[in-house]
Design a protein around this motif. Sequence first.
Motif, PDB file in Angstrom:
ATOM      1  N   THR A 175       0.854  -1.192   0.000  1.00 24.87           N
ATOM      2  CA  THR A 175       0.000   0.000   0.000  1.00 24.87           C
ATOM      3  C   THR A 175       0.889   1.240   0.000  1.00 24.87           C
TER       4      THR A 175
ATOM      5  N   LYS B 237      12.062   8.152   4.288  1.00 24.65           N
ATOM      6  CA  LYS B 237      12.232   6.772   4.773  1.00 24.65           C
ATOM      7  C   LYS B 237      13.581   6.653   5.466  1.00 24.65           C
TER       8      LYS B 237
ATOM      9  N   ASN C 250       8.560   9.626   0.427  1.00 18.57           N
ATOM     10  CA  ASN C 250       7.508   8.780  -0.139  1.00 18.57           C
ATOM     11  C   ASN C 250       6.223   9.003   0.654  1.00 18.57           C
TER      12      ASN C 250
ATOM     13  N   GLY D 208       3.315   3.650   3.718  1.00 14.78           N
ATOM     14  CA  GLY D 208       2.774   2.361   3.294  1.00 14.78           C
ATOM     15  C   GLY D 208       3.749   1.243   3.522  1.00 14.78           C
ATOM     16  N   GLY D 209       3.367   0.070   3.051  1.00 13.36           N
ATOM     17  CA  GLY D 209       4.221  -1.103   3.219  1.00 13.36           C
ATOM     18  C   GLY D 209       3.496  -2.337   2.737  1.00 13.36           C
ATOM     19  N   LYS D 210       4.039  -3.483   3.140  1.00 14.36           N
ATOM     20  CA  LYS D 210       3.476  -4.755   2.675  1.00 14.36           C
ATOM     21  C   LYS D 210       2.110  -5.012   3.305  1.00 14.36           C
TER      22      LYS D 210
ATOM     23  N   PHE E  11       5.226  -2.685 -10.201  1.00 18.13           N
ATOM     24  CA  PHE E  11       6.659  -2.520 -10.459  1.00 18.13           C
ATOM     25  C   PHE E  11       7.215  -3.856 -10.896  1.00 18.13           C
TER      26      PHE E  11
ATOM     27  N   TRP F 272       5.675  -6.216  -8.000  1.00 15.83           N
ATOM     28  CA  TRP F 272       5.033  -5.624  -6.825  1.00 15.83           C
ATOM     29  C   TRP F 272       3.807  -4.855  -7.287  1.00 15.83           C
TER      30      TRP F 272
ATOM     31  N   TRP G 238      11.377   8.081  -5.639  1.00 15.00           N
ATOM     32  CA  TRP G 238      11.383   7.056  -6.675  1.00 15.00           C
ATOM     33  C   TRP G 238      11.074   7.720  -8.018  1.00 15.00           C
TER      34      TRP G 238
ATOM     35  N   ASP H  71       9.442   6.878 -10.568  1.00 16.18           N
ATOM     36  CA  ASP H  71       8.084   6.804 -11.123  1.00 16.18           C
ATOM     37  C   ASP H  71       7.167   7.888 -10.578  1.00 16.18           C
ATOM     38  N   ASP H  72       7.495   8.398  -9.379  1.00 16.18           N
ATOM     39  CA  ASP H  72       6.537   9.245  -8.661  1.00 16.18           C
ATOM     40  C   ASP H  72       6.131  10.491  -9.444  1.00 16.18           C
TER      41      ASP H  72
HETATM   42  N1  LIG Z   1       9.070   2.858  -7.059  1.00 16.81           N
HETATM   43  C1  LIG Z   1       8.283   3.185  -6.022  1.00 16.81           C
HETATM   44  N2  LIG Z   1       7.544   4.290  -6.113  1.00 16.81           N
HETATM   45  C2  LIG Z   1       6.745   4.621  -5.098  1.00 16.81           C
HETATM   46  N3  LIG Z   1       6.591   3.901  -3.965  1.00 16.81           N
HETATM   47  C3  LIG Z   1       7.307   2.799  -3.878  1.00 16.81           C
HETATM   48  C4  LIG Z   1       8.159   2.377  -4.882  1.00 16.81           C
HETATM   49  N4  LIG Z   1       8.732   1.226  -4.497  1.00 16.81           N
HETATM   50  C5  LIG Z   1       8.220   0.941  -3.278  1.00 16.81           C
HETATM   51  O1  LIG Z   1       8.493  -0.043  -2.571  1.00 16.81           O
HETATM   52  N5  LIG Z   1       7.359   1.890  -2.930  1.00 16.81           N
HETATM   53  C6  LIG Z   1       6.606   1.956  -1.677  1.00 16.81           C
HETATM   54  C7  LIG Z   1       5.616   0.845  -1.503  1.00 16.81           C
HETATM   55  C8  LIG Z   1       5.559   0.738  -0.019  1.00 16.81           C
HETATM   56  O2  LIG Z   1       4.669   1.734   0.465  1.00 16.81           O
HETATM   57  C9  LIG Z   1       6.961   1.102   0.433  1.00 16.81           C
HETATM   58  C10 LIG Z   1       7.843  -0.106   0.635  1.00 16.81           C
HETATM   59  O3  LIG Z   1       7.348  -0.852   1.695  1.00 16.81           O
HETATM   60  P1  LIG Z   1       8.316  -1.354   2.894  1.00 16.81           P
HETATM   61  O4  LIG Z   1       8.696  -0.187   3.693  1.00 16.81           O
HETATM   62  O5  LIG Z   1       9.391  -2.179   2.325  1.00 16.81           O
HETATM   63  O6  LIG Z   1       7.274  -2.254   3.621  1.00 16.81           O
HETATM   64  P2  LIG Z   1       7.122  -2.511   5.167  1.00 16.81           P
HETATM   65  O7  LIG Z   1       6.013  -3.495   5.311  1.00 16.81           O
HETATM   66  O8  LIG Z   1       6.960  -1.218   5.899  1.00 16.81           O
HETATM   67  O9  LIG Z   1       8.475  -3.171   5.423  1.00 16.81           O
HETATM   68  P3  LIG Z   1       9.269  -3.457   6.736  1.00 16.81           P
HETATM   69  O10 LIG Z   1      10.145  -2.238   6.914  1.00 16.81           O
HETATM   70  O11 LIG Z   1       8.256  -3.632   7.820  1.00 16.81           O
HETATM   71  O12 LIG Z   1      10.029  -4.689   6.383  1.00 16.81           O
HETATM   72  O13 LIG Z   1       7.510   1.911  -0.590  1.00 16.81           O
END
Ligand SMILES: Nc1ncnc2c1[nH]c(=O)n2[C@H]1C[C@H](O)[C@@H](COP(=O)(O)OP(=O)(O)OP(=O)(O)O)O1
Length: 178
Positions: free
Chosen positions: A19, A36, A46, A49-51, A86, A97, A133, A135-136
């Motif tokens: 998300t 981050k 960014n 969000g996350g997994k 992605f 992803w 990133w 793409d943003d």
């Molecule tokens: N290319 C790009 N553009 C915009 N946003 C993103 C990307 N790549 C990405 O990964 N993202 C975003 C999608 C997610 O919101 C985060 C990545 O999530 P991440 O921090 O790895 O997930 P968590 O579940 O928080 O991970 P842990 O730190 O708990 O392991 O970036």
Amino acid sequence: MLREEDKETRKKKKKKVFTLLLVVDDENERVLLGEKKTGFGKGFWNGFGGKVEESDPTVLAAALRELEEEACIQALDAKEVGRITFIWIDEPEKPPWLVHIFRADTYSGQERETEEMRPQWFPFDAIPFQQMWADDQHWYPLVLNRQKRKNFEGTFNFKEVTTLVDFELKEVQSLSMQ
Ligand SMILES: Nc1ncnc2c1[nH]c(=O)n2[C@H]1C[C@H](O)[C@@H](COP(=O)(O)OP(=O)(O)OP(=O)(O)O)O1
């Protein structure tokens, strides 16, 4: 470089789901981002969000949980506005992803720095795309300028983790089933 048919095959592979939520203050023409501090994308600004975890009842619930964990605020009207995929073209074993993009216009609480993110408001015309990133810059305008109320879907092909090779992006009336 991936051939067109390979890209189509990759898009259909089982995806890892994430998300990403942008909190928008339309009145003051600004958006809340976070720097981050750890892990994947460290140093980039960014959304939050996350997994999506198995324990999250819905993708929306995952988005709200991540916002609270990363910025200590609760979105009150989050709405999914886009979906982007992605693809890591130089890592064939890595699943694509799928990132569900949400926008929220109201929230409760006071944003605070956490172990993962340092939140900061940015005016729409001063978003730090050079530290985000690649793409943003292409899809943020579709989230921030919602006058047309259209959603969007896109696919971004990356190599060497952060290099954007090419992409497709389109506005849609409604988001596709995934
Ligand atoms: N290319 C790009 N553009 C915009 N946003 C993103 C990307 N790549 C990405 O990964 N993202 C975003 C999608 C997610 O919101 C985060 C990545 O999530 P991440 O921090 O790895 O997930 P968590 O579940 O928080 O991970 P842990 O730190 O708990 O392991 O970036």
